[in-house]
Motif scaffolding. Structure first.
Motif, PDB file in Angstrom:
ATOM      1  N   ALA A  39      13.229 -32.332  60.887  1.00  0.00           N
ATOM      2  CA  ALA A  39      12.468 -32.966  61.972  1.00  0.00           C
ATOM      3  C   ALA A  39      11.548 -31.950  62.646  1.00  0.00           C
ATOM      4  CB  ALA A  39      13.423 -33.592  62.988  1.00  0.00           C
ATOM      5  N   ASN A  40      12.016 -30.697  62.753  1.00  0.00           N
ATOM      6  CA  ASN A  40      11.176 -29.650  63.353  1.00  0.00           C
ATOM      7  C   ASN A  40       9.882 -29.454  62.574  1.00  0.00           C
ATOM      8  OD1 ASN A  40      12.696 -29.038  65.552  1.00  0.00           O
ATOM      9  ND2 ASN A  40      13.870 -27.405  64.523  1.00  0.00           N
ATOM     10  N   VAL A  41       9.983 -29.553  61.258  1.00  0.00           N
ATOM     11  CA  VAL A  41       8.785 -29.404  60.423  1.00  0.00           C
ATOM     12  C   VAL A  41       7.931 -30.666  60.494  1.00  0.00           C
ATOM     13  CG1 VAL A  41       7.979 -29.186  58.044  1.00  0.00           C
ATOM     14  CG2 VAL A  41       9.844 -27.735  58.879  1.00  0.00           C
ATOM     15  N   LEU A  42       8.593 -31.826  60.507  1.00  0.00           N
ATOM     16  CA  LEU A  42       7.875 -33.101  60.458  1.00  0.00           C
ATOM     17  C   LEU A  42       7.139 -33.410  61.759  1.00  0.00           C
ATOM     18  CD1 LEU A  42      10.658 -35.149  58.650  1.00  0.00           C
ATOM     19  CD2 LEU A  42       8.356 -34.768  57.736  1.00  0.00           C
ATOM     20  N   LYS A  43       7.698 -32.957  62.891  1.00  0.00           N
ATOM     21  CA  LYS A  43       7.164 -33.432  64.183  1.00  0.00           C
ATOM     22  C   LYS A  43       5.716 -33.001  64.422  1.00  0.00           C
ATOM     23  CE  LYS A  43       8.992 -29.992  67.545  1.00  0.00           C
ATOM     24  NZ  LYS A  43       9.062 -28.819  66.719  1.00  0.00           N
ATOM     25  N   ASP A  44       5.320 -31.865  63.866  1.00  0.00           N
ATOM     26  CA  ASP A  44       3.938 -31.414  64.079  1.00  0.00           C
ATOM     27  C   ASP A  44       3.024 -31.770  62.901  1.00  0.00           C
ATOM     28  OD1 ASP A  44       4.753 -30.241  66.487  1.00  0.00           O
ATOM     29  OD2 ASP A  44       5.463 -28.455  65.418  1.00  0.00           O
ATOM     30  N   GLY A  45       3.566 -32.499  61.927  1.00  0.00           N
ATOM     31  CA  GLY A  45       2.783 -32.740  60.712  1.00  0.00           C
ATOM     32  C   GLY A  45       1.841 -33.929  60.803  1.00  0.00           C
ATOM     33  N   GLY A  46       2.000 -34.761  61.836  1.00  0.00           N
ATOM     34  CA  GLY A  46       1.149 -35.936  61.973  1.00  0.00           C
ATOM     35  C   GLY A  46       1.304 -36.923  60.832  1.00  0.00           C
ATOM     36  N   PHE A  47       2.530 -37.143  60.380  1.00  0.00           N
ATOM     37  CA  PHE A  47       2.740 -38.034  59.233  1.00  0.00           C
ATOM     38  C   PHE A  47       2.758 -39.500  59.656  1.00  0.00           C
ATOM     39  CE2 PHE A  47       4.653 -33.987  57.857  1.00  0.00           C
ATOM     40  CZ  PHE A  47       3.885 -33.789  56.719  1.00  0.00           C
ATOM     41  N   ASP A  48       2.102 -40.346  58.865  1.00  0.00           N
ATOM     42  CA  ASP A  48       2.113 -41.793  59.111  1.00  0.00           C
ATOM     43  C   ASP A  48       3.341 -42.432  58.485  1.00  0.00           C
ATOM     44  OD1 ASP A  48      -0.649 -41.933  60.224  1.00  0.00           O
ATOM     45  OD2 ASP A  48      -1.117 -41.172  58.218  1.00  0.00           O
ATOM     46  N   LEU A  49       3.780 -41.835  57.403  1.00  0.00           N
ATOM     47  CA  LEU A  49       4.920 -42.396  56.671  1.00  0.00           C
ATOM     48  C   LEU A  49       5.778 -41.250  56.163  1.00  0.00           C
ATOM     49  CD1 LEU A  49       3.623 -45.226  54.300  1.00  0.00           C
ATOM     50  CD2 LEU A  49       5.685 -45.337  55.681  1.00  0.00           C
ATOM     51  N   ILE A  50       7.081 -41.429  56.279  1.00  0.00           N
ATOM     52  CA  ILE A  50       8.000 -40.426  55.740  1.00  0.00           C
ATOM     53  C   ILE A  50       8.962 -41.152  54.809  1.00  0.00           C
ATOM     54  CG2 ILE A  50       9.804 -38.753  56.296  1.00  0.00           C
ATOM     55  CD1 ILE A  50       8.404 -38.520  59.112  1.00  0.00           C
ATOM     56  N   PHE A  51       8.977 -40.722  53.560  1.00  0.00           N
ATOM     57  CA  PHE A  51       9.877 -41.337  52.578  1.00  0.00           C
ATOM     58  C   PHE A  51      11.056 -40.405  52.299  1.00  0.00           C
ATOM     59  CE2 PHE A  51       5.881 -43.481  51.575  1.00  0.00           C
ATOM     60  CZ  PHE A  51       6.294 -44.777  51.339  1.00  0.00           C
ATOM     61  N   ALA A  52      12.196 -40.997  52.004  1.00  0.00           N
ATOM     62  CA  ALA A  52      13.345 -40.233  51.525  1.00  0.00           C
ATOM     63  C   ALA A  52      14.163 -41.158  50.646  1.00  0.00           C
ATOM     64  CB  ALA A  52      14.191 -39.751  52.707  1.00  0.00           C
ATOM     65  N   GLY A  53      14.937 -40.593  49.728  1.00  0.00           N
ATOM     66  CA  GLY A  53      15.897 -41.405  48.994  1.00  0.00           C
ATOM     67  C   GLY A  53      16.919 -41.922  49.992  1.00  0.00           C
ATOM     68  N   TYR A  54      17.495 -43.102  49.771  1.00  0.00           N
ATOM     69  CA  TYR A  54      18.411 -43.612  50.796  1.00  0.00           C
ATOM     70  C   TYR A  54      19.686 -42.774  50.855  1.00  0.00           C
ATOM     71  CZ  TYR A  54      22.194 -46.189  48.404  1.00  0.00           C
ATOM     72  OH  TYR A  54      23.309 -46.536  47.705  1.00  0.00           O
TER      73      TYR A  54
END
Lengths: 249, 388
Positions: free
Chosen positions: A101-116
């Motif tokens: 989340a620390n990396v993602l929060k500043d990335g400005g991502f519209d969509l985040i995918f992950a395997g379930y």
């Protein structure tokens, strides 16, 4: 569209897993490692969405140097760049989710995918945890997805049926089997992946609050059961196949 | 249980990440797309043409060539690994890729005009055109220098006459690389499908490479325009250099077929029970399994080293002959031992053994017979040509 996909390297799902001598962890020597199969669906959907809508896909993984192999596979499939959140040793789920989340929060991502879920620890938690930490919606076990303008519609399989869910972007999607047919990395894609950047970010050194104390093998399978003989036994057999073994609908 | 190759000597440690990714990608594709359909094609004697676009998508045609010509610029070791995985599926699949890459794209890339390279290579890489390679003739196999197919200079081009035999893909090819003698010297010509006087009948009744199409190329006053001649290809050494490329891929490919036979044998001997236990507990079965696996390991080391030399530009065609000779024999013998281990089941197509064995009978003699490769290496170490 700015898309992230969270990926993880796991032991080959066909590998025979053995425990180390003190049963504290699995024996990792001689294991073949692969991109977790549900992450392949996630990566494929991320790439398909970027191809349809324009935009870039960033593959992100968390773990030791060896775990970066998951990024190379995602880059070979077509992801544009990658981030390796580096950490040696054991981390619990929340520690992993926090670091991502620390990396993602500043990335400005519209969509985040992950395997379930990852096919090694079967936790099925990282996508939800990351969404919570980022305070964005999360749709789990998605097997069909349509991304519109600032919103998306997802199909989830549930016990005995399915549900259709809508959510605004940004959003976390966790991928279930059936979402798509993951592509095979092409020879060209594999060679191009070499030239794509992998950013390395050191994860904070947070002590895990959950510890694996010991591991064990599953109990031996019980002997098969004979439900009866002849035509009379068929309804009971069908019931057991449907309700217990769950191999038929 | 998903297939995992033989790696008793941890040869994966010798491979780069890219090489492993290439191998694994082709391996997965073969497991999921080729193996489920190949037995039916083999029974019906049909090539799985529906898989050609997928092979192109993967980048299996001309993968070592520069990107501008549709290649992926992979190294020779990665190329070898791709061939190994294809042939784990079927020798016919590997043959198809070998012909397109080593026997059609390679000569165009090496001796073609700039125009030929720009127009043909990307289309061949995408498999929009399928190629064939015509060297062997009914009466000239190991001795191609005595070929009787001729080219005669006419206004604006050449007239070709002759017949080629045992040509992989001839019946489905859009473009034939035909070798013919012009004023007594071997030259290369690109003959397009539909050319007047060209026919390509299928060779029926094969008991080998049944999932691959083989035919003839018959040329009766076929006109080839000047711009479709390979301008830089002069002499017999050119087609022999093409064969050298293909033999390199074969030396890797047959390891895949051998691994398929070994893998099936190991699984079979662990699950087949006689006298109350798996046959793998018998010394004579273990002897066979160990012999197969150790021969595969040696073959792997041989081609890995050959690949490294090829990448460095130091390998000789004689070293390629040694590897082709050794590995084809190894694979054929492995398949025969596998057939033995499987007992009666070894002849049924529930197991891949007999199909691989029958295929390997061709691979053993095509692109230079076992005997010819013996004589090539023999001539090298003694300084005496024994075959003339």
């Amino acid at each position: 569209m700015n898309i992230a996909v969270l990926v993880k390297l796991v032991p080959d799902t066909a590998a025979q897993i053995r425990l180390n001598s003190d049963h504290s962890w699995i024996e990792t020597r001689d294991l073949n490692w692969v991109l977790s199969p549900y992450d392949e669906y996630a990566a494929e959907e991320a790439l398909k969405t970027a191809e349809a809508q324009g935009g870039e896909v960033t593959a992100i993984t968390y773990g030791s140097d060896a775990s970066a192999e998951a990024l190379r596979k995602a880059l070979a499939m077509g992801a544009h760049k990658a981030v390796h959140v580096k950490k040696d040793g054991f981390t619990d789920l929340l520690g992993t989710a926090n670091a991502l989340a620390n990396v993602l929060k500043d990335g400005g991502f519209d969509l985040i995918f992950a395997g379930y879920k990852a096919t090694d620890d079967d936790c099925a938690a990282i996508g939800q945890m990351v969404a919570t930490l980022l305070d964005i919606p999360c749709i789990t076990e998605v097997n069909k997805l349509e991304v519109g303008d600032g919103t998306l519609t997802a199909n989830r399989e549930i016990e005995g049926g399915h549900e259709v869910v809508e959510a605004p972007l940004p959003c976390v999607i966790t991928a279930q089997k059936g979402l798509n047919e993951p592509r095979y990395p092409s020879l060209k894609g594999i060679m191009m992946a070499k030239k794509k950047p992998i950013d390395v970010v050191e994860a904070d050194d947070v002590a895990p609050r959950v510890e694996t104390v010991s591991m064990g093998y599953p109990p031996e399978r019980p002997a098969g059961k004979i439900v009866g003989e002849g035509v009379e036994a068929v309804p009971e057999l069908v019931r057991l196949l449907r309700e217990e073994a769950r191999v038929i609908d | 249980m998903a297939y995992q190759g033989v790696d008793y000597y941890h040869l994966d440690e010798l491979l780069s990440d890219e090489e492993k990714l290439v191998r694994d990608s082709v391996r997965d594709w073969v497991s999921e797309r080729v193996i489920p359909v190949i037995d039916q094609h083999f029974r019906d004697a049909t090539f799985p043409g529906e898989l050609i676009p997928e092979m192109a998508e993967l980048g299996l045609f001309g993968p070592t060539l520069p990107e501008e010509f549709g290649g992926a610029e992979i190294g020779d070791v990665a190329y070898g690994l791709a061939m190994q995985e294809l042939e784990r599926g079927d020798s016919g699949m590997r043959s198809f890729a070998s012909v397109q890459s080593a026997l059609v794209m390679y000569p165009i890339y090496t001796w073609g005009s700039e125009e030929q390279k720009r127009t043909l290579l990307p289309k061949l890489a995408r498999a929009e055109i399928i190629g064939a390679f015509g060297l062997t003739e009914p009466d000239y196999g190991s001795d191609p220098g005595s070929m009787i197919t001729t080219a005669k200079k006419v206004d604006g081009g050449y007239l070709l006459n002759g017949a080629k035999m045992w040509i992989t893909n001839s019946t489905i090819a859009d473009l034939h690389v035909v070798w013919a003698k012009l004023d007594g010297r071997v030259e290369g010509f690109l003959v397009e499908k539909g050319a007047k006087g060209l026919s390509a009948p299928e060779t029926k009744g094969k008991w080998s490479l049944r999932a691959s199409v083989t035919g003839e190329i018959i040329l009766q006053d076929v006109f080839v325009p000047e711009e479709m001649r390979l301008p830089e290809a002069h002499g017999l050494k050119c087609p022999l250099m093409c064969l050298n490329q293909a033999r390199y891929g074969i030396a890797w490919g047959v390891i895949g077929a051998a691994q398929a036979c070994y893998d099936s044998s190991l699984n079979y001997s662990l699950t087949r029970e006689q006298w109350g236990g798996p046959i793998a507990r018998h010394q004579m079965i273990q002897d066979k399994l160990v012999e197969m696996m150790s021969e595969i390991t040696k073959a792997q080391l041989l081609v890995w080293r050959l690949g490294k030399m090829k990448e460095a530009g130091t390998s000789t065609f004689r070293q390629v002959s040694l590897a082709k000779r050794n590995n084809c024999r190894m694979a054929l013998e492995t398949s025969r031992v596998a057939r033995d281990i499987h007992g009666a089941n070894g002849i049924a197509d529930e197991y891949p053994i007999m199909r691989h064995m029958m295929n390997l009978e061709s691979v053993y003699t095509y692109e230079g017979t076992h005997t010819m490769h013996t004589l090539i290496v023999g001539s090298d170490i003694t300084g005496i040509d024994a075959y003339k």
